[in-house]
Structures are given as structure tokens and as C-alpha cells.
Design a protein around this motif. Sequence first.
Motif, mmCIF file in Angstrom:
data_model
loop_
_atom_site.group_PDB
_atom_site.id
_atom_site.type_symbol
_atom_site.label_atom_id
_atom_site.label_comp_id
_atom_site.label_asym_id
_atom_site.label_seq_id
_atom_site.Cartn_x
_atom_site.Cartn_y
_atom_site.Cartn_z
ATOM 1 N N THR A 66 0.847 -1.203 0.000
ATOM 2 C CA THR A 66 0.000 0.000 0.000
ATOM 3 C C THR A 66 0.876 1.245 0.000
ATOM 4 O OG1 THR A 66 -1.688 -1.205 1.260
ATOM 5 C CG2 THR A 66 -1.893 1.190 1.188
ATOM 6 N N ARG A 67 1.917 1.238 0.842
ATOM 7 C CA ARG A 67 2.840 2.381 0.890
ATOM 8 C C ARG A 67 3.509 2.602 -0.462
ATOM 9 N NH1 ARG A 67 8.468 2.648 4.319
ATOM 10 N NH2 ARG A 67 8.984 1.004 2.813
ATOM 11 N N ALA A 68 3.938 1.521 -1.105
ATOM 12 C CA ALA A 68 4.602 1.645 -2.404
ATOM 13 C C ALA A 68 3.674 2.264 -3.441
ATOM 14 C CB ALA A 68 5.093 0.269 -2.867
ATOM 15 N N THR A 106 4.586 4.492 12.086
ATOM 16 C CA THR A 106 4.886 5.761 11.423
ATOM 17 C C THR A 106 5.177 5.530 9.941
ATOM 18 O OG1 THR A 106 5.856 6.611 13.468
ATOM 19 C CG2 THR A 106 6.435 7.765 11.439
ATOM 20 N N ASP A 107 5.890 4.448 9.647
ATOM 21 C CA ASP A 107 6.405 4.227 8.289
ATOM 22 C C ASP A 107 5.406 3.593 7.320
ATOM 23 O OD1 ASP A 107 8.716 5.219 9.334
ATOM 24 O OD2 ASP A 107 9.906 3.396 9.125
ATOM 25 N N PHE A 108 4.345 2.978 7.850
ATOM 26 C CA PHE A 108 3.409 2.257 6.984
ATOM 27 C C PHE A 108 1.969 2.595 7.325
ATOM 28 C CE2 PHE A 108 7.245 -0.304 7.175
ATOM 29 C CZ PHE A 108 7.479 -0.566 5.828
ATOM 30 N N PRO A 109 1.075 2.596 6.325
ATOM 31 C CA PRO A 109 -0.347 2.839 6.589
ATOM 32 C C PRO A 109 -0.958 1.653 7.338
ATOM 33 C CG PRO A 109 -0.039 2.211 4.300
ATOM 34 C CD PRO A 109 1.326 2.351 4.889
ATOM 35 N N PRO A 110 -2.117 1.846 7.977
ATOM 36 C CA PRO A 110 -2.700 0.773 8.782
ATOM 37 C C PRO A 110 -3.653 -0.133 8.008
ATOM 38 C CG PRO A 110 -3.906 2.793 9.163
ATOM 39 C CD PRO A 110 -2.838 3.121 8.146
ATOM 40 N N TYR A 111 -3.556 -0.145 6.683
ATOM 41 C CA TYR A 111 -4.470 -1.002 5.920
ATOM 42 C C TYR A 111 -3.764 -1.648 4.735
ATOM 43 C CZ TYR A 111 -4.863 2.903 2.574
ATOM 44 O OH TYR A 111 -4.598 3.893 1.661
ATOM 45 N N GLY A 112 -4.243 -2.842 4.391
ATOM 46 C CA GLY A 112 -3.805 -3.521 3.187
ATOM 47 C C GLY A 112 -4.888 -3.415 2.128
ATOM 48 N N LEU A 113 -4.663 -4.062 0.988
ATOM 49 C CA LEU A 113 -5.570 -3.925 -0.155
ATOM 50 C C LEU A 113 -5.816 -5.274 -0.823
ATOM 51 C CD1 LEU A 113 -3.677 -0.905 -1.757
ATOM 52 C CD2 LEU A 113 -5.890 -0.733 -0.602
ATOM 53 N N VAL A 114 -6.887 -5.343 -1.588
ATOM 54 C CA VAL A 114 -7.146 -6.471 -2.480
ATOM 55 C C VAL A 114 -7.538 -5.900 -3.838
ATOM 56 C CG1 VAL A 114 -8.640 -8.449 -2.971
ATOM 57 C CG2 VAL A 114 -7.839 -8.058 -0.634
ATOM 58 N N ARG A 115 -6.921 -6.452 -4.877
ATOM 59 C CA ARG A 115 -7.267 -6.054 -6.245
ATOM 60 C C ARG A 115 -6.795 -7.162 -7.189
ATOM 61 N NH1 ARG A 115 -8.875 -0.287 -7.958
ATOM 62 N NH2 ARG A 115 -9.630 -0.743 -10.033
ATOM 63 N N PRO A 116 -7.625 -7.626 -8.116
ATOM 64 C CA PRO A 116 -7.169 -8.670 -9.040
ATOM 65 C C PRO A 116 -6.000 -8.190 -9.891
ATOM 66 C CG PRO A 116 -9.431 -7.978 -9.556
ATOM 67 C CD PRO A 116 -9.009 -7.231 -8.339
ATOM 68 N N ARG A 117 -5.051 -9.100 -10.156
ATOM 69 C CA ARG A 117 -3.853 -8.698 -10.892
ATOM 70 C C ARG A 117 -4.154 -8.237 -12.316
ATOM 71 N NH1 ARG A 117 1.370 -10.337 -9.631
ATOM 72 N NH2 ARG A 117 1.913 -9.345 -11.606
ATOM 73 N N SER A 118 -5.187 -8.781 -12.938
ATOM 74 C CA SER A 118 -5.518 -8.353 -14.304
ATOM 75 C C SER A 118 -5.806 -6.856 -14.339
ATOM 76 C CB SER A 118 -6.725 -9.132 -14.825
ATOM 77 O OG SER A 118 -7.829 -8.973 -13.956
ATOM 78 N N ASP A 119 -6.447 -6.372 -13.295
ATOM 79 C CA ASP A 119 -6.784 -4.949 -13.164
ATOM 80 C C ASP A 119 -5.593 -4.163 -12.616
ATOM 81 O OD1 ASP A 119 -8.456 -2.751 -13.263
ATOM 82 O OD2 ASP A 119 -9.229 -3.052 -11.254
ATOM 83 N N PHE A 120 -4.942 -4.724 -11.603
ATOM 84 C CA PHE A 120 -3.833 -4.059 -10.909
ATOM 85 C C PHE A 120 -2.703 -3.712 -11.879
ATOM 86 C CE2 PHE A 120 0.192 -4.207 -8.610
ATOM 87 C CZ PHE A 120 -0.069 -3.465 -7.464
ATOM 88 N N ASP A 121 -2.256 -4.701 -12.648
ATOM 89 C CA ASP A 121 -1.143 -4.475 -13.566
ATOM 90 C C ASP A 121 -1.516 -3.465 -14.652
ATOM 91 O OD1 ASP A 121 -0.112 -6.510 -12.020
ATOM 92 O OD2 ASP A 121 0.750 -7.604 -13.689
ATOM 93 N N ASP A 122 -2.753 -3.513 -15.089
ATOM 94 C CA ASP A 122 -3.239 -2.573 -16.094
ATOM 95 C C ASP A 122 -3.175 -1.140 -15.559
ATOM 96 O OD1 ASP A 122 -4.284 -1.869 -18.549
ATOM 97 O OD2 ASP A 122 -6.364 -2.117 -17.930
#
Length: 432
Positions: A66-68, A106-122
Motif C-alpha cells: 500500500t505504501r509503495a 509511522t512508516d506504513f499505513p494501517p491497511y492492506g488492499l485487495v485487487r485482481p492482478r488483471s486490473d492491478f497491472d493494467d
Amino acid sequence: MSNAKPDGAAPADTPTESDVIVVGAGPGGSTTAAYLARHGLSVTLLEKSHFPREKVCGDGLTPRATRALTRLGIDTSEENGWLHNKGLRVYGGRTEPFELPWPELTDFPPYGLVRPRSDFDDILARHAVAQGATLIEGANVDGAVLDDRTGRITGVSTKDGRTFSAPYVVAADGNSSRLSVSMGLNKRDDRPMGVAVRTYYTSPRTHDDYLESWLELWDGKPHESTLMPGYGWIFGMGDGTSNVGLGVLNTSKSFGKTDYRELLKRWLDNTPEEWGFRDQNMVGKVQGAALPMAFNRQPHYGRGLVLVGDAGGMVNPFNGEGIAYAMESAELAAAALAEALSRGAGTSSAEKAMQAYPQQLKSSLGGYYRLGTIFVQLIGDPRIMHLCTKYGLPRKTLMRFVLKLLANLTDAHGGDAMDRIINALCKAAPSA
């Protein structure tokens, strides 16, 4: 700046020369291209397939990824189609799972994510184009073009006979990295390797605030079969389906002899019927991919070639995460390339600037990956794995520590006692 069309397709007059060629438009390649373009460089991003395209992945992202994404400038809001999660639900060592929220740091947000790779990479590829990169789809790179005198890479050739030239080339072409192999860079056998398989099921568990990890992976009935060195996952996709898969490490004696698709089925047969993880609810096929870990291909820079992400073996041995590290390595590589090009490509000063990239990778991840290599060797022993699950997994404070260690989520400065212990261990370990 790019003269690519808005949809990312390269026009007929696409230049064959640029400052940097990036091979592979996965998360590592597209992120590298975006940062390079942001630095004002001309970038050609070559992708062998066409978007949108599928990739084998869990589709779950930790706060590190998420941070990246945030650093890259991607809007990860729920309004923009991203599914947020609060933490990790861990099964292991007892009947009921632990729910471990992502740590407040401090260095990272408090949440993760979900997203299909077909959409994510696009999304990432289009973002690179928006930043100024030229994306060329259907460009299947089959090897390096070398300077006969120096052996330095000067470009790449594609299967359909095209040639692209640049003083620097980034290999972001995944685990097999044919470009790296064409320059004599093969995988190291002294680094761990994993195999992951996954598929999708229609399931009532599609809506879930937690990523779910099963740290006890039995190849049959729990406690009455073999405990495998690996993990299973269940990630709700929010669209009526769940991404379900498993990863197994090569530290197991049965590695390479196991039918992982059958192992996935046997594991899921022991989950509750009402979850829906049965053949009649499967969407698509079970697909697999290799997980190259702990810098299993090096050096990460040499003779004009830069390795990013899976091509450089950057998957985390502790948890199989690759996207965050592909994107982090991309940012570091782009900064080094921008500095090198400002000094004059190929000069001794530019080569000095390029050495910052492998040095930064080793400094930031080398010790951590060395610990991960030791970890996977230990859990490859069924006796140690049994002791861990029996005495370690049921203890919540210890599991909070394990979560930080496995997901590599600590504050670099300050932080709590757990952060300081993990950071000290990473500094003390020799670099991978």
C-alpha cells in the motif's frame, strides 16, 4: 516525453532509441518506467502480452505494498475500486483463528488492499504511460543486444524481429527472466524457492475485512497427515468470489514431487462445506507460479543491465510477498539510473552511481532476507514445524511479533520493543 496514445498502445512512429528500456510491464517494470519518466527520461516499456492480462497471484496486498502504491501516486481509496483490509486472520495451533490488526506505525499505513492482478497491472502500466513512458504491447523480448567489444548491453531484440536500443536496460521480466539468462545470469541454488497455486471460488466469504492465512498446511486431515512447509490463504475479492491458494517451499523433501493442485483440493476439502470451496464453485482453472526468493539472481546491476522484482529474486521468504519489493526495487533502480544518466551513460562516474542500487538493496533487505532463508530451512524440518505450531502459534503476543516479522512491518526509527528487536536482528545478519 512519450508520444504513446492515451490507451497505452504505441503509435506507428514509436522511437526505437530511448534512455532506458524496461522489459516487462508487471508491477516492477511499470513502476520503474513511471519513476524514470518522472525523472524526465525517455523510457520504452516492453510487454510481451496485451492488457488486461491475468497473472497468478493471491491478489492480497500488505501495508508495505500500500505504501509503495501511495509513493507512486496511485489512488488506493475504496471509491477508486480498491478493497481495504484491517489485518491478518491467522489459523494455526488452535481451532479458533487469531485476528491480528496491521500494526500502527509511522512508516506504513494501517491497511492492506485487495485487487485482481488483471486490473492491478493494467492500472500501473497506464500510470506509467500517463507519467510519460512509451508502452509497447506484444513485444516479446528474446535476448540482449551486446556491444562486441565490451560485452555491455546496448538494447534488446524481440521475437518478431524488432530491435530497441538504450544505454541501460531493466530486466523486469519475472522469475524466468530470459533477458537475464541471455546475459549469463542464472538463478542461485543456495536461495529458497517457492511454488504457489491459486484459483477462485464463488463463496459467501467474498466480503472480508481481513486477509486470511493458514500457517498449518496439512496434506490431508488436520493432525492426521503430513504438515507441509508452507501456508494457505483465503482472500475475499468482494465481487462474489474468493482467491484461494497455497504456497510451498523447496525446503520440504516432497518439493517437486507433490501435485500442488491436488494438495490444494485436499486442504480445501477439510474446510467447512458452507464456505463453498468445492469443485462445483470453482471459477477458472487452478494455476501455478514460482516464487523466487532472497535475491536468488545476482548481481542486480552489471554491464548496463538492472534487475528489478522477481527477475532479481526479491520475493520475501517469510510470506511469499513479491509486489511490494518489486515496486520498492523499482524506485531505487530509477533513482540510480537517473543519476547515472546525468553523469553520462557508461562513464566511470555513471557506473559508480549505478552501484548505489545493489548496495541499497543489500542494505535495506539483505539481512532480512538472510533471516528469511534461515527461517524456511528451519520450517522445512517437520519436527521444528510441529513445535512452532504447537507452542508458538497459540500465543497472541508472540503472534503479533511474528506478524511484524513475516510482513516486514516495523518502524525504521524509534518504534516499539518488537520493532527494535527485528531491526537489530536484520542488521546483525549477513546480507543475502
